[in-house]
Design a protein around this motif. Structure first.
Motif, PDB file in Angstrom:
ATOM      1  N   ARG A  27       0.987  -1.017   0.014  1.00 54.14           N
ATOM      2  CA  ARG A  27      -0.062   0.164   0.066  1.00 54.14           C
ATOM      3  C   ARG A  27       0.694   1.069  -0.315  1.00 54.14           C
ATOM      4  N   THR A  28       0.088   2.469  -0.743  1.00 53.53           N
ATOM      5  CA  THR A  28       1.399   3.390  -0.630  1.00 53.53           C
ATOM      6  C   THR A  28       1.121   4.594  -0.382  1.00 53.53           C
ATOM      7  N   ASP A  29      -0.368   4.387   0.526  1.00 57.97           N
ATOM      8  CA  ASP A  29      -1.044   5.304   1.630  1.00 57.97           C
ATOM      9  C   ASP A  29      -0.117   5.904   2.869  1.00 57.97           C
ATOM     10  N   VAL A  30       0.760   5.507   2.994  1.00 55.74           N
ATOM     11  CA  VAL A  30       1.555   5.689   4.692  1.00 55.74           C
ATOM     12  C   VAL A  30       2.039   7.273   4.089  1.00 55.74           C
ATOM     13  N   ARG A  31       1.722   8.495   4.570  1.00 55.32           N
ATOM     14  CA  ARG A  31       2.367   9.565   4.053  1.00 55.32           C
ATOM     15  C   ARG A  31       2.239  10.554   5.660  1.00 55.32           C
ATOM     16  N   GLN A 167      11.086  10.882   4.994  1.00 55.82           N
ATOM     17  CA  GLN A 167      10.346  10.548   3.746  1.00 55.82           C
ATOM     18  C   GLN A 167      11.152  10.359   2.773  1.00 55.82           C
ATOM     19  N   MET A 168      10.483   8.939   1.797  1.00 56.03           N
ATOM     20  CA  MET A 168      11.461   8.568   0.692  1.00 56.03           C
ATOM     21  C   MET A 168      10.513   9.551  -0.125  1.00 56.03           C
ATOM     22  N   ALA A 169      11.683  10.367  -0.776  1.00 56.25           N
ATOM     23  CA  ALA A 169      11.440  11.620  -2.115  1.00 56.25           C
ATOM     24  C   ALA A 169      11.017  10.405  -3.140  1.00 56.25           C
ATOM     25  N   PHE A 195       6.950   0.308   5.721  1.00 56.26           N
ATOM     26  CA  PHE A 195       6.487   1.740   6.238  1.00 56.26           C
ATOM     27  C   PHE A 195       5.590   1.037   7.340  1.00 56.26           C
ATOM     28  N   ARG A 196       4.566   0.920   7.493  1.00 57.33           N
ATOM     29  CA  ARG A 196       2.988   0.302   8.820  1.00 57.33           C
ATOM     30  C   ARG A 196       4.139  -0.217   9.798  1.00 57.33           C
ATOM     31  N   ARG A 197       4.948  -0.991  10.125  1.00 58.24           N
ATOM     32  CA  ARG A 197       4.856  -1.230  11.789  1.00 58.24           C
ATOM     33  C   ARG A 197       6.559  -0.512  11.722  1.00 58.24           C
ATOM     34  N   ILE A 198       7.120   0.640  11.040  1.00 59.24           N
ATOM     35  CA  ILE A 198       8.174   1.073  11.515  1.00 59.24           C
ATOM     36  C   ILE A 198       7.784   2.309  12.278  1.00 59.24           C
ATOM     37  N   GLY A 253       6.970   7.435   5.602  1.00 57.97           N
ATOM     38  CA  GLY A 253       6.639   6.820   4.489  1.00 57.97           C
ATOM     39  C   GLY A 253       6.860   7.022   3.022  1.00 57.97           C
ATOM     40  N   LEU A 254       6.108   7.836   2.524  1.00 54.66           N
ATOM     41  CA  LEU A 254       5.936   7.791   0.801  1.00 54.66           C
ATOM     42  C   LEU A 254       5.836   9.774   0.988  1.00 54.66           C
ATOM     43  N   ALA A 255       7.303  10.344   0.513  1.00 57.21           N
ATOM     44  CA  ALA A 255       6.508  11.844   0.269  1.00 57.21           C
ATOM     45  C   ALA A 255       5.989  12.110  -1.077  1.00 57.21           C
ATOM     46  N   GLU A 256       5.089  13.057  -0.120  1.00 56.40           N
ATOM     47  CA  GLU A 256       4.568  14.258  -1.619  1.00 56.40           C
ATOM     48  C   GLU A 256       4.974  15.396  -2.953  1.00 56.40           C
TER      49      GLU A 256
END
Length: 395
Positions: A27-31, A167-169, A195-198, A253-256
């Motif tokens: 999943r990519t909704d970890v912002r 954030q992961m660019a 990412f959710r576990r971290i 998480g992933l960057a926006e």
């Protein structure tokens, strides 16, 4: 059942476990987590290690200088022995664009036992210490930040009580090879470090993305950053582990709107990026290399191979299990392709990309045993256990 059918069944079982039991890594909704503006905006020092980054700085440094941050903030760029005028260009860009104050420093060549980047980070943190900041933003010279990036990072850390927010660019994806390899790079990283576990307190999983790490200054002192990880080639993961060991609460998480501007137009460029540290990720252990190669083969290569073999031999169990495994694999890759705004028909090609990563990992091991070690920008680093430990130093 035949060996092909058993292999297909094993691959399908692995994919069902990855789908449901590996922290929903796909999943990519970890912002950035929910946040609110703090009553008092803490002071921040931004540390940017840079070695031969004259091509990148015009695209990245102005975005740091232009940060719309309500508190006190300052940028420290550390010119790590550049031969292309990186330091002089940084000063010229600061004079041209204005914005946050910029200090350019140079630490000299790193001593034995230090990677060049971490020695530069240490020098930058030393310069920043004179300002007594509450937070440090560690970011790379190829990372461009939206104007409110620093504000949002600090608000997230303050609201959530995080000691480290990373954030992961979003990496550049334009060339054919970037489209094929880059989204998979992030996908594989998330599979290793969900990412959710971290973000959970007390979790064992720890990782960060080195291009964008906001770190509380007192936590850095407590975790002995960067001295405790001075020889780490994969410094972002090592940093997060030390912060976790020191009792810190971390989030990744992933960057926006934090983007890497570094291009990797050719396969050779991407190959070097991966192979320089792939064997270090396996702790230079031959057994882990064998297990990793076998795992990649069973999990990623077996589904299409067993599907084709099952259809060719008339083995319904092999074809069915292989096809279902490939379908689950493809489905878990779709969110990452959407995040990178790439054509969804690329998803079934993930086994091809995984095969490339398998070859890159093997090449990384070959380079290591040829005595070349992990190489980056003209420096080659020995494995940590071959480096003499320096005497402890008071800070």
């Amino acid at each position: 059942m035949s060996a092909v059918a058993w292999t297909a069944a094993g691959s399908l079982a692995a994919w069902l476990w990855l789908l449901l039991g590996q922290g929903f890594f796909w999943r990519t909704d970890v912002r950035l987590p929910p946040r609110r503006d703090p009553a008092h905006w803490p002071s921040v020092c931004v540390v940017v290690p840079a070695r031969d980054e004259a091509d990148m700085l015009p695209k990245s440094l102005p975005s740091l200088l232009a940060q719309d941050y309500p508190g006190r903030a300052e940028v420290f760029l550390v010119d790590d022995g550049s031969s292309d005028g990186t330091g002089e260009l940084a000063r010229a860009l600061a004079e041209r664009h204005g914005g946050l104050p910029l200090t350019v420093g140079s630490p000299g060549e790193p001593p034995d036992g230090w990677t060049g980047k971490l020695w530069a980070v240490r020098h930058g943190m030393g310069l920043a210490r004179a300002r007594d900041p509450e937070y440090l933003l560690l970011t790379d010279a190829d990372i461009a930040h939206a104007p409110d990036s620093l504000r949002q990072l600090v608000a997230a850390a303050d609201t959530g009580g995080f000691d480290l927010v990373s954030q992961m660019a979003r990496l550049r994806v334009r060339s054919l090879w970037e489209r094929l390899v880059v989204p998979a790079f992030v996908y594989f990283f998330a599979q290793l470090y969900p990412f959710r576990r971290i973000g959970r307190k007390g979790a064992r999983t720890a990782a960060a993305a080195g291009g964008c790490v906001l770190l509380r200054a007192d936590t850095a002192e407590r975790a002995r950053i960067p001295d405790a990880i001075r020889h780490a080639v994969i410094d972002d993961v090592a940093l997060a582990r030390e912060v976790r060991r020191a009792g810190g609460h971390i989030w990744l998480g992933l960057a926006e709107r934090v983007d890497s501007v570094r291009p990797y137009p050719r396969l050779a460029d991407l190959w070097r990026m991966v192979s320089r540290s792939a064997y270090a990720q396996l702790r230079y252990h031959p057994l882990l290399l064998v297990v990793t190669v076998a795992g990649l083969a069973v999990v990623y290569l077996a589904p299409p191979v067993t599907l084709v073999a099952g259809l060719a031999t008339g083995s319904a169990p092999a074809a069915t299990a292989g096809g279902l495994a490939w379908l689950v694999m493809t489905g878990t890759y779709l969110p990452m392709l959407r995040y990178y705004r790439q054509p969804l028909p690329l998803a079934p090609l993930l086994p091809v990309t995984a095969f490339l990563y398998l070859l890159m990992t093997m090449d990384s091991a070959v380079q290591h045993y040829r005595g070349r070690g992990a190489a980056w920008k003209g420096r080659t680093y020995a494995r940590p256990d071959t480096v003499a430990e320096p005497a402890p130093e008071r800070r």
